[in-house]
Scaffold this active site. Structure first.
Site, mmCIF file in Angstrom:
data_model
loop_
_atom_site.group_PDB
_atom_site.id
_atom_site.type_symbol
_atom_site.label_atom_id
_atom_site.label_comp_id
_atom_site.label_asym_id
_atom_site.label_seq_id
_atom_site.Cartn_x
_atom_site.Cartn_y
_atom_site.Cartn_z
ATOM 1 N N ASP A 162 0.848 -1.188 0.000
ATOM 2 C CA ASP A 162 0.000 0.000 0.000
ATOM 3 C C ASP A 162 0.880 1.232 0.000
ATOM 4 O O ASP A 162 1.832 1.341 0.784
ATOM 5 C CB ASP A 162 -0.900 0.008 1.239
ATOM 6 C CG ASP A 162 -1.971 -1.057 1.197
ATOM 7 O OD1 ASP A 162 -2.227 -1.571 0.085
ATOM 8 O OD2 ASP A 162 -2.523 -1.390 2.255
ATOM 9 N N HIS A 237 -5.809 5.213 -0.076
ATOM 10 C CA HIS A 237 -4.447 4.740 -0.359
ATOM 11 C C HIS A 237 -4.463 4.071 -1.737
ATOM 12 O O HIS A 237 -5.521 3.906 -2.349
ATOM 13 C CB HIS A 237 -3.940 3.764 0.722
ATOM 14 C CG HIS A 237 -4.641 2.455 0.722
ATOM 15 N ND1 HIS A 237 -5.916 2.254 1.263
ATOM 16 C CD2 HIS A 237 -4.253 1.240 0.229
ATOM 17 C CE1 HIS A 237 -6.279 1.004 1.124
ATOM 18 N NE2 HIS A 237 -5.281 0.355 0.494
#
Length: 265
Positions: A162, A237
Site C-alpha cells: 500500500d 491509499h
C-alpha cells in the site's frame, strides 16, 4: 643602230606589262578567297588619279597583296583568340556549375545524415523511455508491506503493497503495456490491471476514478486514474501488486519487482 634601240625599248615595255599583269593576278587571287577581297579596292582606285601608276613602277599591286596578307593573318589570329577566349569562358562556367552541383550534393548528403542521426537518437530515446519504469505515485511512501499478516485479507496476508496517498492523487502506469482490466474488482474496488511488454502484470486498486479502458496502450508515467478508498479499504491509499499472470494468486514482491526495473523506493 636605230633598229637595235627600238628592239631594246620594245623588250623593256613587255617586261613592265608582265609585272603589271602579275601584280593584278596576285590581287585577284587574294580577292577570290572571299576573306578580305574588298580590301584590294583602294589599290585599284589609286590608278584613277594623276601621279605614278602601277604601270609606272610595277610595285603597287605587290605591296597591296602583302598588306592584305598581313590583314588576313591578323584577322585569323583575332578569330582564334576570340574562339580560345570563348572556350575558356565556357570551361570556367562548366567547372563552376560542376562545383556548385557537387557542393549542393554534399550539403544534401550532410543534411540527410544529420536528419537520420536525429531520427535514430529520437527512436533510441523513445525506446529507453518506453522501457523505463516509474513509481505509481509521486512523493509517497509504503504504508503496508508485502505479505503483512492480518484478518483484513482473505488470503491471510497482504498480496501487494500500500502506498500512502490522499484521495484524488494521480496514479501512473509504472511501465509500458496494455490495459487488460479496468473497472470494479470486488475487494479491490475500482482497479486497473496492465500487461507489460516483458510479460509481467501490475494491479492498481481502491481508486476513486479511472482514466483508461480495456485494450488501451499506456506508457510509463501515464495517468490511469485517481487514488481513493473504494472496495475493501480502511482509508484512502493505493494498493499496488506485481504479478506473473493476470489473475489473483500470481503475485510477486512488488518492491523487488520495481527495483529490478530501476525504480528507487
Amino acid at each position: 643602230m636605230a633598229f637595235g634601240s627600238r628592239a631594246a625599248g620594245k623588250h623593256r615595255g613587255s617586261s613592265r606589262l608582265s609585272r603589271k599583269t602579275a601584280g593584278y593576278a596576285g590581287v585577284a587571287a587574294l580577292a577570290t578567297t572571299g576573306v578580305v577581297g574588298t580590301l584590294a579596292a583602294p589599290a585599284f582606285a589609286a590608278t584613277d588619279h594623276k601621279g605614278p601608276s602601277m604601270e609606272d613602277t610595277g610595285l603597287n599591286a605587290v605591296v597591296t597583296a602583302e598588306d592584305l596578307q598581313g590583314q588576313i593573318e591578323a584577322q585569323a589570329e583575332a578569330q582564334r583568340n576570340a574562339a580560345e577566349a570563348a572556350a575558356l569562358k565556357a570551361k570556367a562556367e562548366a567547372d563552376a556549375a560542376a562545383r556548385a552541383a557537387e557542393a549542393k550534393q554534399k550539403a544534401e548528403e550532410k543534411a540527410k545524415a544529420e536528419r537520420e542521426a536525429a531520427e535514430r537518437a529520437a527512436r533510441e530515446e523513445e525506446r529507453k523511455r518506453l522501457n523505463t519504469f516509474v513509481s505509481p505515485l509521486d512523493d509517497t511512501y509504503i504504508s503496508t508491506q508485502y505479505h503483512a499478516g492480518g484478518g483484513m485479507w482473505s488470503s491471510g496476508s497482504h498480496t501487494g503493497i500500500d502506498f500512502h496517498a490522499a484521495s484524488g492523487t494521480s496514479v501512473h502506469a509504472v511501465g509500458s503495456g496494455t490495459v487488460v482490466e479496468a473497472g470494479w474488482g470486488g475487494a479491490y474496488g475500482n482497479n486497473v490491471v496492465i500487461r507489460h511488454n516483458d510479460g509481467t502484470y501490475t494491479q492498481y486498486g481502491h481508486m476513486s476514478s479511472l482514466s483508461v479502458s480495456v485494450g488501451e496502450t499506456v506508457t510509463p508515467g501515464q495517468q490511469i486514474g485517481l487514488s481513493g478508498s473504494t472496495g475493501n479499504s480502511s482509508g484512502p491509499h493505493l494498493h499496488f501488486e506485481a504479478r506473473t499472470g493476470a489473475t489473483y494468486g500470481s503475485d510477486i514482491d512488488p518492491v523487488s519487482y520495481l527495483r529490478s526495473h530501476g525504480v528507487d523506493l
